[in-house]
Design a protein around this motif. Structure first.
Motif, PDB file in Angstrom:
ATOM      1  N   VAL A 119      42.393  50.081  49.657  1.00  0.00           N
ATOM      2  CA  VAL A 119      41.111  50.601  49.057  1.00  0.00           C
ATOM      3  C   VAL A 119      40.548  52.055  49.990  1.00  0.00           C
ATOM      4  O   VAL A 119      40.511  51.612  50.933  1.00  0.00           O
ATOM      5  N   ASP A 120      40.196  53.076  49.157  1.00  0.00           N
ATOM      6  CA  ASP A 120      39.951  54.154  49.871  1.00  0.00           C
ATOM      7  C   ASP A 120      38.805  54.347  49.252  1.00  0.00           C
ATOM      8  O   ASP A 120      38.448  54.747  48.179  1.00  0.00           O
TER       9      ASP A 120
ATOM     10  N   PHE B   4      38.586  41.902  50.820  1.00  0.00           N
ATOM     11  CA  PHE B   4      39.414  41.048  50.046  1.00  0.00           C
ATOM     12  C   PHE B   4      40.720  41.636  49.420  1.00  0.00           C
ATOM     13  O   PHE B   4      41.674  40.900  49.349  1.00  0.00           O
ATOM     14  N   LEU B   5      40.456  42.894  48.942  1.00  0.00           N
ATOM     15  CA  LEU B   5      41.524  43.683  48.401  1.00  0.00           C
ATOM     16  C   LEU B   5      42.871  44.076  49.274  1.00  0.00           C
ATOM     17  O   LEU B   5      43.708  44.076  49.003  1.00  0.00           O
ATOM     18  N   SER B   6      42.205  44.634  50.361  1.00  0.00           N
ATOM     19  CA  SER B   6      43.293  45.481  51.233  1.00  0.00           C
ATOM     20  C   SER B   6      43.648  44.833  52.285  1.00  0.00           C
ATOM     21  O   SER B   6      44.616  45.141  53.027  1.00  0.00           O
ATOM     22  N   LEU B   7      43.222  43.511  52.830  1.00  0.00           N
ATOM     23  CA  LEU B   7      43.481  42.666  53.917  1.00  0.00           C
ATOM     24  C   LEU B   7      45.131  42.388  53.817  1.00  0.00           C
ATOM     25  O   LEU B   7      45.348  41.547  52.760  1.00  0.00           O
TER      26      LEU B   7
ATOM     27  N   SER C 241      49.759  52.927  45.239  1.00  0.00           N
ATOM     28  CA  SER C 241      48.830  53.652  45.431  1.00  0.00           C
ATOM     29  C   SER C 241      47.568  53.144  46.037  1.00  0.00           C
ATOM     30  O   SER C 241      47.257  51.951  45.893  1.00  0.00           O
ATOM     31  N   ASP C 242      46.959  53.921  46.831  1.00  0.00           N
ATOM     32  CA  ASP C 242      45.643  53.439  47.121  1.00  0.00           C
ATOM     33  C   ASP C 242      44.638  53.410  45.726  1.00  0.00           C
ATOM     34  O   ASP C 242      45.021  54.162  44.691  1.00  0.00           O
ATOM     35  N   VAL C 243      43.566  52.787  45.685  1.00  0.00           N
ATOM     36  CA  VAL C 243      42.743  52.867  44.601  1.00  0.00           C
ATOM     37  C   VAL C 243      41.434  53.598  45.152  1.00  0.00           C
ATOM     38  O   VAL C 243      40.635  52.911  46.136  1.00  0.00           O
ATOM     39  N   ASP C 244      41.072  54.355  44.609  1.00  0.00           N
ATOM     40  CA  ASP C 244      39.753  55.355  44.914  1.00  0.00           C
ATOM     41  C   ASP C 244      38.663  54.590  44.271  1.00  0.00           C
ATOM     42  O   ASP C 244      38.659  54.750  43.124  1.00  0.00           O
ATOM     43  N   LEU C 245      37.578  53.843  45.184  1.00  0.00           N
ATOM     44  CA  LEU C 245      36.520  53.329  44.422  1.00  0.00           C
ATOM     45  C   LEU C 245      35.321  53.859  44.963  1.00  0.00           C
ATOM     46  O   LEU C 245      34.973  54.211  46.177  1.00  0.00           O
TER      47      LEU C 245
ATOM     48  N   ILE D 245      28.641  52.080  51.935  1.00  0.00           N
ATOM     49  CA  ILE D 245      29.464  51.483  51.391  1.00  0.00           C
ATOM     50  C   ILE D 245      28.924  51.410  49.690  1.00  0.00           C
ATOM     51  O   ILE D 245      29.961  51.697  48.987  1.00  0.00           O
ATOM     52  N   ALA D 246      27.868  51.179  49.500  1.00  0.00           N
ATOM     53  CA  ALA D 246      27.189  50.933  48.116  1.00  0.00           C
ATOM     54  C   ALA D 246      25.860  51.997  47.912  1.00  0.00           C
ATOM     55  O   ALA D 246      25.109  51.902  49.106  1.00  0.00           O
ATOM     56  N   LEU D 247      25.554  52.561  46.822  1.00  0.00           N
ATOM     57  CA  LEU D 247      24.245  53.210  46.540  1.00  0.00           C
ATOM     58  C   LEU D 247      23.941  52.711  45.213  1.00  0.00           C
ATOM     59  O   LEU D 247      24.523  52.282  44.494  1.00  0.00           O
TER      60      LEU D 247
END
Length: 837
Positions: free
Chosen positions: A248-249, A235-238, A190-194, A261-263
């Motif tokens: 990573v989704d 790092f996780l998805s390469l 599964s993708d991980v939704d983050l 990407i971040a807030l």
């Protein structure tokens, strides 16, 4: 002997052929491990039957396989797994010290993380297929593994970034998991939704102080955490030589792929307070801190709670939830056990919809695990025992089937195979004798789920536009093009780009309520455009209009209240390039869209409107352009809606021009009787068309003066000068005596002499439509008496042959007949009727 035992072991697995082939490959690659194989032959043959991906790993790393087989009755808890990964990374850290380049060090950590993950995945899979654990435990183990892996990766990246950029004051960063990971119900592949959240809103990093004492690499807090988020994702998805850790989704973050990407925590709060939609409320039901600073993660959950769980649910919220259901209904995919009818998503939506409606008042329902949610809905008597049992049982069945599909090659798939041998294999993995029995049972289960799912809002179904599906985050560009190909469009690719741009425009809204309103009406606009007379043209204009509309909340409110207005505007977009451009040019013009259905305005009323604009501070140049385009749009809309006919239009446009010229001249002359404007051609005959020229001549009662000529020139400049709103009118003054070579302003006496001695016959024809339109009334009436006297005295000089000759010259020299039928100047066109009359 060994070969016989291998065949016997493989024969009782769901996929004997695959199992035997893999057992043989294992022995060929690891001949010294044959004796170790025999005590575990049943377990290994099952593994080799279920997962080719893990078989390849086991053949390459037999020590890992036998280690797991010796301890498969024990499952490490989260703490033990974290310590195991820490030991792995500590060993990697020692090796990384030998690398002088940071890139080499990161690669080592990537490899270590991936090997750790696949090693643990092998353990979880063996325990699953040997039925050492049930579905819930398997999903939890997969989720814990993902949490631990993400946490380890976050620490690696944050340590690396501190060495490069220093750290912000109050450094805090948390990874929020969503979807199945958030609910601790992760799949095998599964993708991980983050989402990534940080604490400090302002400031910058401390930077790094070099040996020279100079501090470098100071960056803003926001940039710092966005870089961290990007680095963690990579790092996780390469995909490396060791594979990838997790896909990573990040599309579920605010504004999807367009968003940061971040807030900061405060930015998330402002976003959900201002822009949050129903689907985001549903998505956040399963939000859970997965890694990073746990206190910040807890703060995030507390912050979103009022947005997700509402004590008082209004009807608009119910409509939003109903709209979500309609989107799911329209994404049917045959053979897809997740998105297809009666699939996993429908069970999830059933539970989440009831959570959104009732969990605000019932804290017991605030649960992330879907199976627990169903049980608590049953406890609260919100669903009956039968529905609870059927949904729970079928959810388990479908999730196990999902795992069996994904375990084979570590591919994120939810679709059944099409070939019969593969269907037979999956049937046996699910405990059925053959594909026929399996497919029959699956179909029965899906029909059961669909029946229960359809009971939601059964008596309140609402007409949701099909195009609403286009705005679903999971609706791909390929799916969009496939859908559009059946809509009769001429340019599918451009239409798809237009719809994507329309969708993007939702994320640029700057007001509190506007985005929600826009999210409701844009799908309706797209739907109306696709059903219009010219969908390509309508979408082209809608794409431009959507970006304009994304800053005008008051207009969006009007459209959200009336579908008729949307249909009306879409009709314009599909039929009139000219009116569409007017609408796009200024917000004031939108006031004409259905808000002023006055079919007729007097000349006095039009002049009063312009004068009102002038009193309010508008310049004359701005006021007359605004007035002209507003009137063009008003009567144009009435015509397209069949509320007025063409004769009404040409009279209204002529009256508008007359009002504009008259007010302009009054501004220049005051109450002076020095100048009159005579309208000729279409203006004189009150037959003006859209964007037409004005044929005029300037008349003075006495001999012209320099001042009078200057006034006429100023009037022309007011009408023809280019501004950001364009020009008011193109003005043609060549019908004056001697045409463009003669003086701009002509006295009455000069006109009399000219018409008596020098005028050509076609100039008498022009006088038939002459009338005063502005300026000194006495002078205008005097000119009309002169025109009448001229026609009475010289009309006998006009011949049919002369008119015919002039007409032939126009067709030859001016018409655009070679380019296509010229309805104005060509044979049988408008001017031919005029010449005949």
């Amino acid at each position: 002997m060994i070969e016989t035992r291998l065949k016997d072991a493989a024969s009782i697995t769901p996929d004997p052929e695959r199992s035997l082939k893999n057992l043989q490959s294992f022995i060929a690659e690891n001949p010294s491990r044959t004796e170790e194989l025999e005590p575990h032959l049943k377990a290994i043959s099952l593994l080799f039957s279920y997962s080719q991906f893990l078989t390849n790993y086991a053949i390459a790393y037999p020590d890992h396989l036998f280690e797991i087989l010796g301890t498969m009755d024990v499952s490490p808890d989260r703490k033990t797994l974290s310590l195991s990964l820490k030991e792995t990374l500590d060993g990697t850290r020692e090796s990384s010290l030998l690398h002088t380049s940071p890139r080499g060090s990161v690669d080592l950590y990537m490899s270590a993380i991936r090997k750790f993950k696949i090693h643990q995945l092998l353990r979880i899979t063996v325990r699953d297929i040997l039925q050492k654990v049930d579905l819930v435990e398997t999903m939890l183990e997969l989720s814990i593994l993902a949490d631990v892996t993400i946490e380890g990766s976050v620490q690696i990246i944050r340590d690396s970034f501190r060495e490069t950029y220093g750290s912000p004051a109050g450094d805090s960063f948390s990874v929020i998991s969503l979807g199945k990971l958030g609910g601790e119900e992760l799949n095998f592949s599964s993708d991980v939704d983050l989402m990534f959240v940080y604490g400090p809103e302002q400031g910058e990093t401390s930077g790094i102080t070099k040996d020279t004492g100079v501090t470098v690499n100071r960056i803003s807090t926001h940039e710092y955490y966005c870089k961290i988020g990007e680095a963690i994702t990579r790092f996780l998805s390469l995909n490396t030589d060791a594979g990838f850790a997790y896909r990573v989704d990040l599309r579920l973050r605010p504004e999807g792929q367009r968003g940061a990407i971040a807030l900061s925590l405060r930015s998330y709060e402002l976003y959900y307070e201002s822009w949050g939609r129903a689907w985001e409320r549903a998505m956040l039901l399963r939000a859970r801190p997965a890694a990073g600073d746990s206190a910040l993660g807890t703060d995030f959950l507390e912050m979103i709670s009022p947005f997700v769980y509402r004590k008082y649910l209004d009807f608009s919220s119910i409509d939003e939830i109903r709209s979500l259901k309609s989107r799911i209904d329209s994404t049917f995919k045959k053979g897809n056990i997740k998105r297809g009818y009666g699939g996993i998503r429908e069970i999830e939506f059933f539970a989440h919809a009831l959570q959104l409606i009732y969990a605000g008042r019932e804290p017991l329902l605030r649960e992330r695990s879907l199976l627990k949610v169903l049980h608590r809905l049953f406890q609260k008597a919100l669903i009956g025992n039968e529905d609870f049992s059927l949904l729970s049982e079928n959810y388990r069945f479908l999730r196990i089937l999902e795992h069996r599909l994904q375990q084979v090659n570590d591919v994120q798939t939810h679709t059944l195979p099409f070939d019969q041998p593969s269907l037979d294999v999956i049937a046996r993995k699910m405990g059925f004798d053959n594909r026929i029995v399996f497919l029959s049972d699956l179909e029965k289960r899906r029909r059961t789920v669909r029946t229960i799912y359809d009971s939601l809002f059964a008596d309140q179904e609402k007409d949701i536009p099909v195009s609403d599906t286009f705005f679903d985050e999971e609706f791909s560009e390929r799916e969009l093009q496939d859908y559009l190909s059946d809509m009769g469009l001429k340019n599918i690719n451009r239409a798809a780009r237009n719809i994507s741009a329309i969708k993007d425009s939702m994320y640029s809204f700057q007001t509190i309520r506007g985005r929600k309103l826009l999210q409701n009406i844009l799908p309706v606009f797209v739907d109306a455009s696709l059903k219009s007379a010219s969908p390509d043209m309508a979408l082209n204009h809608l794409q431009s209009f959507a970006h304009f509309l994304s800053t005008r909340e008051s207009y969006i409110e009007r459209f959200s209240e009336s579908r008729e207005l949307i249909d009306m505007l879409t009709s314009v977009f599909s039929q009139s390039e000219y009116l569409s451009k007017i609408i796009m040019s200024r917000p004031e013009y939108l006031e004409m869209i259905g808000f002023q259905d006055i079919s007729g305005k007097s000349l006095r009323a039009m002049k009063a409107e312009i004068q009102s604009m002038l009193r309010e501070g508008s310049s004359a140049i701005a006021a007359i352009r605004l007035m002209k385009q507003m009137e063009e749009m008003r009567v144009g809309l009435l015509f397209l809606r069949k509320k007025i006919g063409v004769l009404h239009i040409i009279k209204a446009l002529s009256k508008t021009a007359e009002a504009i010229v008259s007010v302009c001249l009054e501004q220049l002359l005051g109450n002076s009787d020095d100048l009159a404007v005579i309208g000729l051609g279409k203006l004189g005959g009150r037959e003006l068309s859209f964007n037409a020229d004005l044929d005029v001549v300037f008349v003075s009662p006495n001999d012209m003066s320099a001042e009078t000529t200057k006034t006429a020139e100023k009037l022309l400049r007011m009408l023809i000068s280019y501004t950001k709103e364009g020009i008011a009118y193109r003005v043609d003054t060549r019908l004056r005596p001697e045409g463009s070579k003669g003086p701009l302003v002509t006295s009455l006496a000069s006109f009399e002499t000219y018409y008596e001695k020098a005028a050509a016959s076609w100039e008498f024809q022009a006088l038939l439509k002459a009338r005063p339109v502005a300026g000194a009334l006495r002078t205008g009436y005097a000119f009309m008496r002169l025109a009448e006297d001229t026609l009475r005295s010289r009309a006998h000089e006009i011949s049919a042959s002369g008119i015919k000759h002039m007409r032939e010259r126009i067709v030859k020299e001016l018409s655009k007949e070679p380019e296509g039928y010229d309805i104005k100047l060509g044979p049988g066109g408008i001017e031919e009727i005029e010449f005949t009359v």
